[in-house]
Design a protein around this motif. Structure first.
Motif, PDB file in Angstrom:
ATOM      1  N   CYS A   7      29.372  52.266  36.680  1.00  0.00           N
ATOM      2  CA  CYS A   7      30.108  51.048  36.362  1.00  0.00           C
ATOM      3  C   CYS A   7      29.394  50.315  35.225  1.00  0.00           C
ATOM      4  CB  CYS A   7      30.173  50.169  37.607  1.00  0.00           C
ATOM      5  SG  CYS A   7      30.833  48.535  37.302  1.00  0.00           S
ATOM      6  N   CYS A  63      33.679  49.711  38.534  1.00  0.00           N
ATOM      7  CA  CYS A  63      33.862  50.076  39.936  1.00  0.00           C
ATOM      8  C   CYS A  63      34.907  49.148  40.555  1.00  0.00           C
ATOM      9  CB  CYS A  63      32.541  49.999  40.702  1.00  0.00           C
ATOM     10  SG  CYS A  63      31.974  48.327  40.992  1.00  0.00           S
ATOM     11  N   CYS A  74      33.817  45.445  40.966  1.00  0.00           N
ATOM     12  CA  CYS A  74      33.809  44.661  39.731  1.00  0.00           C
ATOM     13  C   CYS A  74      35.230  44.392  39.229  1.00  0.00           C
ATOM     14  CB  CYS A  74      32.953  45.347  38.669  1.00  0.00           C
ATOM     15  SG  CYS A  74      31.197  45.287  39.085  1.00  0.00           S
ATOM     16  N   CYS A  80      27.973  46.771  36.896  1.00  0.00           N
ATOM     17  CA  CYS A  80      26.918  46.722  37.919  1.00  0.00           C
ATOM     18  C   CYS A  80      26.098  48.008  38.013  1.00  0.00           C
ATOM     19  CB  CYS A  80      27.513  46.370  39.286  1.00  0.00           C
ATOM     20  SG  CYS A  80      28.468  47.700  40.012  1.00  0.00           S
TER      21      CYS A  80
HETATM   22 ZN   LIG Z   1      30.603  47.497  39.380  1.00  0.00          ZN
END
Ligand SMILES: [Zn+2]
Lengths: 77, 290
Positions: free
Chosen positions: B267, B279, B282, B270
Protein backbone atom coordinates in the motif's frame (compact mmCIF):
# COMPACT_ATOMS: atom_id res chain seq x y z
CA UNK A 1 -42.43 -38.84 8.08
CA UNK A 2 -42.65 -39.33 11.85
CA UNK A 3 -43.69 -42.39 13.76
CA UNK A 4 -46.92 -41.74 15.55
CA UNK A 5 -47.09 -42.82 19.19
CA UNK A 6 -49.96 -45.15 20.16
CA UNK A 7 -51.59 -42.53 22.37
CA UNK A 8 -51.65 -40.12 19.46
CA UNK A 9 -55.29 -39.18 19.75
CA UNK A 10 -55.04 -37.78 23.28
CA UNK A 11 -54.52 -34.06 22.87
CA UNK A 12 -52.51 -32.40 25.59
CA UNK A 13 -51.25 -29.00 26.54
CA UNK A 14 -47.64 -28.11 26.08
CA UNK A 15 -45.89 -24.88 26.86
CA UNK A 16 -43.42 -23.45 24.35
CA UNK A 17 -41.08 -20.81 25.76
CA UNK A 18 -39.21 -18.68 23.24
CA UNK A 19 -36.02 -16.79 24.05
CA UNK A 20 -37.69 -13.41 24.18
CA UNK A 21 -39.90 -14.46 27.09
CA UNK A 22 -42.75 -15.01 24.70
CA UNK A 23 -44.64 -18.10 25.83
CA UNK A 24 -47.20 -20.08 23.88
CA UNK A 25 -49.49 -22.89 25.06
CA UNK A 26 -50.26 -25.39 22.30
CA UNK A 27 -52.58 -28.38 22.18
CA UNK A 28 -50.48 -31.30 21.04
CA UNK A 29 -50.25 -35.03 21.46
CA UNK A 30 -46.85 -36.36 22.58
CA UNK A 31 -44.38 -35.99 19.69
CA UNK A 32 -40.66 -35.65 18.96
CA UNK A 33 -39.23 -32.15 19.44
CA UNK A 34 -38.33 -32.05 15.77
CA UNK A 35 -41.98 -32.40 14.78
CA UNK A 36 -43.11 -29.65 17.16
CA UNK A 37 -40.42 -27.33 15.76
CA UNK A 38 -41.44 -28.19 12.21
CA UNK A 39 -45.07 -27.33 12.99
CA UNK A 40 -44.19 -23.92 14.41
CA UNK A 41 -41.91 -23.24 11.43
CA UNK A 42 -38.51 -23.48 13.11
CA UNK A 43 -35.45 -25.16 11.59
CA UNK A 44 -33.99 -27.41 14.35
CA UNK A 45 -30.46 -26.45 13.24
CA UNK A 46 -31.10 -22.85 14.27
CA UNK A 47 -32.14 -23.54 17.86
CA UNK A 48 -31.29 -25.54 20.94
CA UNK A 49 -34.11 -26.97 23.00
CA UNK A 50 -34.36 -27.66 26.70
CA UNK A 51 -37.04 -29.25 28.86
CA UNK A 52 -37.26 -28.27 32.50
CA UNK A 53 -33.75 -26.88 32.28
CA UNK A 54 -32.14 -29.90 30.59
CA UNK A 55 -30.90 -29.89 27.04
CA UNK A 56 -32.79 -32.42 24.89
CA UNK A 57 -32.14 -33.78 21.40
CA UNK A 58 -34.47 -33.41 18.44
CA UNK A 59 -35.82 -36.94 18.66
CA UNK A 60 -36.85 -36.68 22.30
CA UNK A 61 -40.60 -37.20 22.63
CA UNK A 62 -42.22 -34.40 24.59
CA UNK A 63 -45.71 -34.51 25.99
CA UNK A 64 -48.24 -33.07 28.39
CA UNK A 65 -47.25 -30.58 31.04
CA UNK A 66 -43.81 -30.22 29.47
CA UNK A 67 -42.30 -26.75 29.35
CA UNK A 68 -40.13 -26.60 26.25
CA UNK A 69 -37.65 -23.75 25.92
CA UNK A 70 -36.60 -22.93 22.38
CA UNK A 71 -33.39 -20.92 22.29
CA UNK A 72 -32.40 -19.27 19.01
CA UNK A 73 -28.71 -19.49 18.22
CA UNK A 74 -27.77 -15.90 17.45
CA UNK A 75 -25.27 -15.28 14.70
CA UNK A 76 -21.99 -13.80 15.77
CA UNK A 77 -18.85 -15.04 17.11
CA UNK B 1 -28.20 -37.96 24.75
CA UNK B 2 -27.64 -35.71 21.78
CA UNK B 3 -28.07 -36.22 18.11
CA UNK B 4 -25.59 -35.03 15.57
CA UNK B 5 -25.89 -34.74 11.83
CA UNK B 6 -24.26 -38.15 11.63
CA UNK B 7 -27.28 -39.63 13.38
CA UNK B 8 -25.12 -40.73 16.31
CA UNK B 9 -26.27 -40.44 19.85
CA UNK B 10 -23.72 -39.31 22.36
CA UNK B 11 -23.93 -38.70 26.08
CA UNK B 12 -22.75 -35.34 27.44
CA UNK B 13 -19.22 -36.52 28.18
CA UNK B 14 -18.77 -38.16 24.79
CA UNK B 15 -20.27 -35.18 22.97
CA UNK B 16 -17.64 -32.88 24.55
CA UNK B 17 -14.86 -35.39 23.89
CA UNK B 18 -15.96 -35.72 20.26
CA UNK B 19 -15.76 -31.93 19.74
CA UNK B 20 -12.36 -31.77 21.45
CA UNK B 21 -11.04 -34.66 19.37
CA UNK B 22 -12.22 -33.12 16.07
CA UNK B 23 -10.78 -29.69 16.89
CA UNK B 24 -7.48 -31.26 17.99
CA UNK B 25 -7.44 -33.19 14.74
CA UNK B 26 -8.02 -30.04 12.64
CA UNK B 27 -5.18 -28.28 14.48
CA UNK B 28 -2.84 -31.23 14.06
CA UNK B 29 -3.48 -32.18 10.43
CA UNK B 30 -3.22 -28.57 9.24
CA UNK B 31 -0.28 -27.79 11.51
CA UNK B 32 -2.14 -24.78 12.88
CA UNK B 33 -0.26 -24.58 16.16
CA UNK B 34 3.35 -25.67 16.77
CA UNK B 35 5.58 -25.60 19.85
CA UNK B 36 6.77 -22.12 20.84
CA UNK B 37 3.68 -20.49 19.29
CA UNK B 38 2.05 -17.54 20.98
CA UNK B 39 -1.58 -17.86 19.89
CA UNK B 40 -3.79 -14.77 19.95
CA UNK B 41 -7.47 -15.71 20.08
CA UNK B 42 -9.83 -13.10 18.63
CA UNK B 43 -12.33 -13.05 21.48
CA UNK B 44 -15.46 -11.00 20.82
CA UNK B 45 -17.21 -12.59 23.77
CA UNK B 46 -19.85 -14.11 21.48
CA UNK B 47 -20.47 -17.85 21.30
CA UNK B 48 -17.93 -18.93 18.68
CA UNK B 49 -14.92 -17.14 20.11
CA UNK B 50 -15.88 -18.17 23.66
CA UNK B 51 -15.99 -21.82 22.55
CA UNK B 52 -12.69 -21.42 20.69
CA UNK B 53 -10.84 -19.98 23.68
CA UNK B 54 -12.28 -22.62 25.99
CA UNK B 55 -11.38 -25.47 23.63
CA UNK B 56 -7.83 -24.25 23.03
CA UNK B 57 -7.41 -23.79 26.79
CA UNK B 58 -8.60 -27.40 27.29
CA UNK B 59 -6.57 -28.86 24.42
CA UNK B 60 -3.21 -27.14 24.30
CA UNK B 61 -0.55 -29.25 25.95
CA UNK B 62 1.33 -27.54 28.71
CA UNK B 63 5.08 -27.93 28.58
CA UNK B 64 5.44 -27.22 24.84
CA UNK B 65 5.74 -23.56 25.61
CA UNK B 66 2.56 -22.63 23.74
CA UNK B 67 1.03 -19.43 25.10
CA UNK B 68 -2.61 -18.39 24.76
CA UNK B 69 -3.65 -14.76 24.79
CA UNK B 70 -7.01 -13.17 24.04
CA UNK B 71 -7.60 -10.01 22.06
CA UNK B 72 -10.88 -8.13 21.93
CA UNK B 73 -11.82 -5.40 19.47
CA UNK B 74 -14.28 -2.74 20.61
CA UNK B 75 -15.74 -1.53 17.32
CA UNK B 76 -17.98 1.00 19.04
CA UNK B 77 -21.43 -0.49 18.45
CA UNK B 78 -23.78 0.89 21.06
CA UNK B 79 -26.23 -1.43 22.76
CA UNK B 80 -24.28 -4.50 21.66
CA UNK B 81 -20.58 -4.59 22.29
CA UNK B 82 -20.57 -3.70 26.02
CA UNK B 83 -22.30 -6.95 27.00
CA UNK B 84 -20.02 -9.16 24.92
CA UNK B 85 -16.87 -7.36 26.16
CA UNK B 86 -17.96 -7.91 29.75
CA UNK B 87 -18.51 -11.59 28.96
CA UNK B 88 -15.02 -11.79 27.38
CA UNK B 89 -13.40 -10.16 30.42
CA UNK B 90 -15.11 -12.53 32.81
CA UNK B 91 -14.01 -15.57 30.80
CA UNK B 92 -10.34 -14.58 30.52
CA UNK B 93 -10.07 -13.71 34.20
CA UNK B 94 -11.67 -17.04 35.14
CA UNK B 95 -9.25 -18.98 32.91
CA UNK B 96 -6.29 -16.80 33.87
CA UNK B 97 -5.55 -15.77 30.27
CA UNK B 98 -3.76 -12.56 29.31
CA UNK B 99 -6.33 -10.23 27.68
CA UNK B 100 -5.80 -7.22 25.43
CA UNK B 101 -8.57 -4.86 24.38
CA UNK B 102 -8.28 -2.34 21.55
CA UNK B 103 -10.89 0.02 20.10
CA UNK B 104 -11.69 1.47 16.68
CA UNK B 105 -11.51 4.90 18.33
CA UNK B 106 -7.88 4.22 19.40
CA UNK B 107 -6.90 2.91 15.98
CA UNK B 108 -9.05 4.73 13.45
CA UNK B 109 -10.17 7.83 15.36
CA UNK B 110 -13.86 7.10 15.81
CA UNK B 111 -16.52 4.45 16.51
CA UNK B 112 -18.02 2.13 13.90
CA UNK B 113 -21.43 3.71 14.64
CA UNK B 114 -20.04 7.08 13.50
CA UNK B 115 -18.30 5.67 10.39
CA UNK B 116 -21.51 3.94 9.34
CA UNK B 117 -23.86 6.96 9.46
CA UNK B 118 -25.57 6.92 6.06
CA UNK B 119 -23.67 3.79 5.03
CA UNK B 120 -25.55 1.25 7.15
CA UNK B 121 -26.13 -1.11 4.23
CA UNK B 122 -22.35 -1.57 3.88
CA UNK B 123 -21.94 -2.24 7.61
CA UNK B 124 -20.52 -5.74 7.44
CA UNK B 125 -18.00 -5.12 4.68
CA UNK B 126 -16.72 -1.88 6.26
CA UNK B 127 -16.60 -3.41 9.74
CA UNK B 128 -14.95 -6.55 8.36
CA UNK B 129 -12.10 -4.58 6.75
CA UNK B 130 -11.46 -2.46 9.85
CA UNK B 131 -11.80 -5.35 12.29
CA UNK B 132 -9.36 -7.49 10.33
CA UNK B 133 -6.80 -4.68 10.45
CA UNK B 134 -7.46 -4.08 14.16
CA UNK B 135 -6.98 -7.77 14.96
CA UNK B 136 -3.66 -7.88 13.10
CA UNK B 137 -2.41 -4.77 14.93
CA UNK B 138 -3.55 -6.12 18.31
CA UNK B 139 -1.96 -9.51 17.61
CA UNK B 140 1.32 -7.90 16.56
CA UNK B 141 1.37 -5.67 19.63
CA UNK B 142 0.80 -8.73 21.81
CA UNK B 143 3.73 -10.49 20.12
CA UNK B 144 1.53 -13.26 18.68
CA UNK B 145 2.79 -15.76 16.12
CA UNK B 146 -0.73 -17.02 15.19
CA UNK B 147 -4.13 -15.35 15.08
CA UNK B 148 -7.02 -17.73 15.82
CA UNK B 149 -10.61 -16.87 14.95
CA UNK B 150 -13.85 -18.65 15.86
CA UNK B 151 -15.17 -19.16 12.31
CA UNK B 152 -17.31 -22.30 12.30
CA UNK B 153 -18.53 -24.67 9.60
CA UNK B 154 -21.67 -22.60 8.97
CA UNK B 155 -19.65 -19.36 8.60
CA UNK B 156 -17.22 -20.97 6.18
CA UNK B 157 -19.96 -22.51 4.05
CA UNK B 158 -21.89 -19.21 4.02
CA UNK B 159 -18.77 -17.40 2.80
CA UNK B 160 -18.34 -19.83 -0.10
CA UNK B 161 -21.96 -19.36 -1.17
CA UNK B 162 -21.79 -15.57 -0.74
CA UNK B 163 -18.71 -15.37 -2.96
CA UNK B 164 -20.50 -17.47 -5.58
CA UNK B 165 -23.60 -15.24 -5.43
CA UNK B 166 -21.46 -12.12 -5.72
CA UNK B 167 -19.35 -13.59 -8.52
CA UNK B 168 -16.26 -12.85 -6.43
CA UNK B 169 -13.87 -15.31 -8.08
CA UNK B 170 -10.64 -14.01 -6.47
CA UNK B 171 -12.10 -14.52 -3.02
CA UNK B 172 -13.44 -17.92 -3.98
CA UNK B 173 -9.97 -18.99 -5.12
CA UNK B 174 -7.99 -17.52 -2.26
CA UNK B 175 -5.98 -20.10 -0.38
CA UNK B 176 -7.65 -20.79 2.95
CA UNK B 177 -4.73 -22.72 4.42
CA UNK B 178 -2.27 -21.44 6.98
CA UNK B 179 -0.32 -18.59 5.37
CA UNK B 180 3.40 -19.08 5.54
CA UNK B 181 4.56 -16.26 3.27
CA UNK B 182 5.75 -14.31 6.29
CA UNK B 183 3.84 -11.22 5.19
CA UNK B 184 0.92 -11.73 7.56
CA UNK B 185 0.49 -13.24 10.99
CA UNK B 186 -0.92 -16.64 9.98
CA UNK B 187 -4.66 -16.83 10.70
CA UNK B 188 -6.06 -20.15 11.88
CA UNK B 189 -9.67 -21.36 12.20
CA UNK B 190 -9.67 -24.42 14.48
CA UNK B 191 -13.50 -24.59 14.56
CA UNK B 192 -13.96 -24.64 10.79
CA UNK B 193 -15.38 -28.18 10.82
CA UNK B 194 -17.66 -27.71 13.84
CA UNK B 195 -21.22 -26.59 13.16
CA UNK B 196 -22.83 -23.61 14.82
CA UNK B 197 -25.33 -25.85 16.56
CA UNK B 198 -22.59 -28.10 17.93
CA UNK B 199 -20.86 -25.02 19.32
CA UNK B 200 -24.08 -23.90 21.01
CA UNK B 201 -24.62 -27.35 22.56
CA UNK B 202 -20.98 -27.54 23.66
CA UNK B 203 -21.25 -24.17 25.43
CA UNK B 204 -24.53 -25.16 27.04
CA UNK B 205 -22.94 -28.35 28.41
CA UNK B 206 -19.96 -26.38 29.73
CA UNK B 207 -22.29 -23.89 31.44
CA UNK B 208 -20.80 -21.16 29.30
CA UNK B 209 -23.89 -20.29 27.28
CA UNK B 210 -24.80 -16.61 27.53
CA UNK B 211 -27.76 -15.07 25.84
CA UNK B 212 -26.22 -12.02 24.26
CA UNK B 213 -27.73 -9.42 21.95
CA UNK B 214 -27.22 -9.82 18.20
CA UNK B 215 -25.28 -7.15 16.32
CA UNK B 216 -27.77 -4.39 15.31
CA UNK B 217 -26.25 -4.22 11.82
CA UNK B 218 -26.99 -7.85 10.89
CA UNK B 219 -30.38 -6.81 9.52
CA UNK B 220 -28.53 -5.17 6.61
CA UNK B 221 -26.43 -8.23 5.95
CA UNK B 222 -26.60 -10.51 2.93
CA UNK B 223 -25.08 -13.13 5.20
CA UNK B 224 -28.27 -13.24 7.24
CA UNK B 225 -30.28 -14.32 4.21
CA UNK B 226 -27.61 -16.80 3.12
CA UNK B 227 -27.53 -18.22 6.64
CA UNK B 228 -31.27 -18.96 6.65
CA UNK B 229 -31.13 -20.40 3.16
CA UNK B 230 -28.15 -22.63 3.85
CA UNK B 231 -29.38 -23.98 7.18
CA UNK B 232 -32.63 -24.90 5.40
CA UNK B 233 -30.63 -26.87 2.83
CA UNK B 234 -28.39 -28.44 5.47
CA UNK B 235 -31.46 -29.64 7.35
CA UNK B 236 -33.06 -31.17 4.27
CA UNK B 237 -29.80 -32.38 2.73
CA UNK B 238 -27.26 -33.06 5.50
CA UNK B 239 -23.70 -32.55 4.32
CA UNK B 240 -24.45 -29.52 2.11
CA UNK B 241 -22.15 -27.25 4.14
CA UNK B 242 -19.24 -29.68 4.03
CA UNK B 243 -19.74 -30.16 0.29
CA UNK B 244 -19.52 -26.39 -0.26
CA UNK B 245 -16.25 -26.27 1.66
CA UNK B 246 -14.86 -29.23 -0.27
CA UNK B 247 -15.79 -27.48 -3.54
CA UNK B 248 -13.95 -24.37 -2.46
CA UNK B 249 -10.83 -26.39 -1.74
CA UNK B 250 -11.03 -27.97 -5.20
CA UNK B 251 -11.50 -24.57 -6.84
CA UNK B 252 -8.50 -23.28 -4.89
CA UNK B 253 -6.34 -26.07 -6.27
CA UNK B 254 -7.51 -25.61 -9.86
CA UNK B 255 -7.08 -21.83 -9.75
CA UNK B 256 -3.73 -21.71 -7.99
CA UNK B 257 -1.74 -18.94 -9.63
CA UNK B 258 -4.24 -18.20 -12.40
CA UNK B 259 -6.75 -15.78 -10.88
CA UNK B 260 -4.81 -14.01 -8.16
CA UNK B 261 -1.72 -11.96 -8.90
CA UNK B 262 1.36 -14.05 -8.19
CA UNK B 263 2.90 -11.52 -5.84
CA UNK B 264 1.42 -8.82 -3.63
CA UNK B 265 2.56 -5.21 -3.71
CA UNK B 266 2.50 -2.73 -0.86
CA UNK B 267 0.00 0.00 0.00
CA UNK B 268 1.43 3.39 -0.99
CA UNK B 269 0.01 5.00 2.16
CA UNK B 270 0.64 2.50 4.97
CA UNK B 271 2.96 -0.08 3.42
CA UNK B 272 0.75 -3.06 4.20
CA UNK B 273 0.73 -5.87 1.67
CA UNK B 274 -2.09 -5.40 -0.87
CA UNK B 275 -2.93 -6.08 -4.52
CA UNK B 276 -3.59 -2.49 -5.68
CA UNK B 277 -2.06 0.94 -4.94
CA UNK B 278 -3.99 1.38 -1.71
CA UNK B 279 -5.06 -1.23 0.83
CA UNK B 280 -8.74 -1.52 1.73
CA UNK B 281 -8.25 0.24 5.06
CA UNK B 282 -6.58 3.26 3.45
CA UNK B 283 -9.29 3.34 0.77
CA UNK B 284 -11.88 3.51 3.57
CA UNK B 285 -9.90 6.20 5.40
CA UNK B 286 -10.07 8.31 2.22
CA UNK B 287 -13.83 7.78 1.99
CA UNK B 288 -14.30 8.83 5.61
CA UNK B 289 -12.03 11.83 5.15
CA UNK B 290 -9.63 10.79 7.91
ZN1 LIG C 1 -2.87 1.10 3.54
Amino acid sequence: MFKKPAHETISQRMKLIFSDQDERIIEHSPAPVEQILFEVGINPLEVIVSRNGNLISEDTVVGSEDAIRIIRIAHGG
Amino acid sequence: MYQRQSGHHLCETHFIEDIQRRVANTIKTRRMIVPEDRVAVALSGGKDSTALLLLLWQLLPTGQDIRLIAITIDEGISGYRDDTIRSAEQLTSRLGIEHHCISFTDLFGDTLDTFLKGRETQACSICGILRKKALVIAAQRAGATKLATGHNLDDEAQSVLMNVFRGDLPRLCRNSGVDSSGKFIPRIKPLSLISEKEIAVYLMLQNEWNELPECPYTRYALRREIRALLSGFEYKHPGTMLHLIESKKKIERYCAGSVLPASLGSCTMCGDPCSGDLCQVCLLRQTFGH
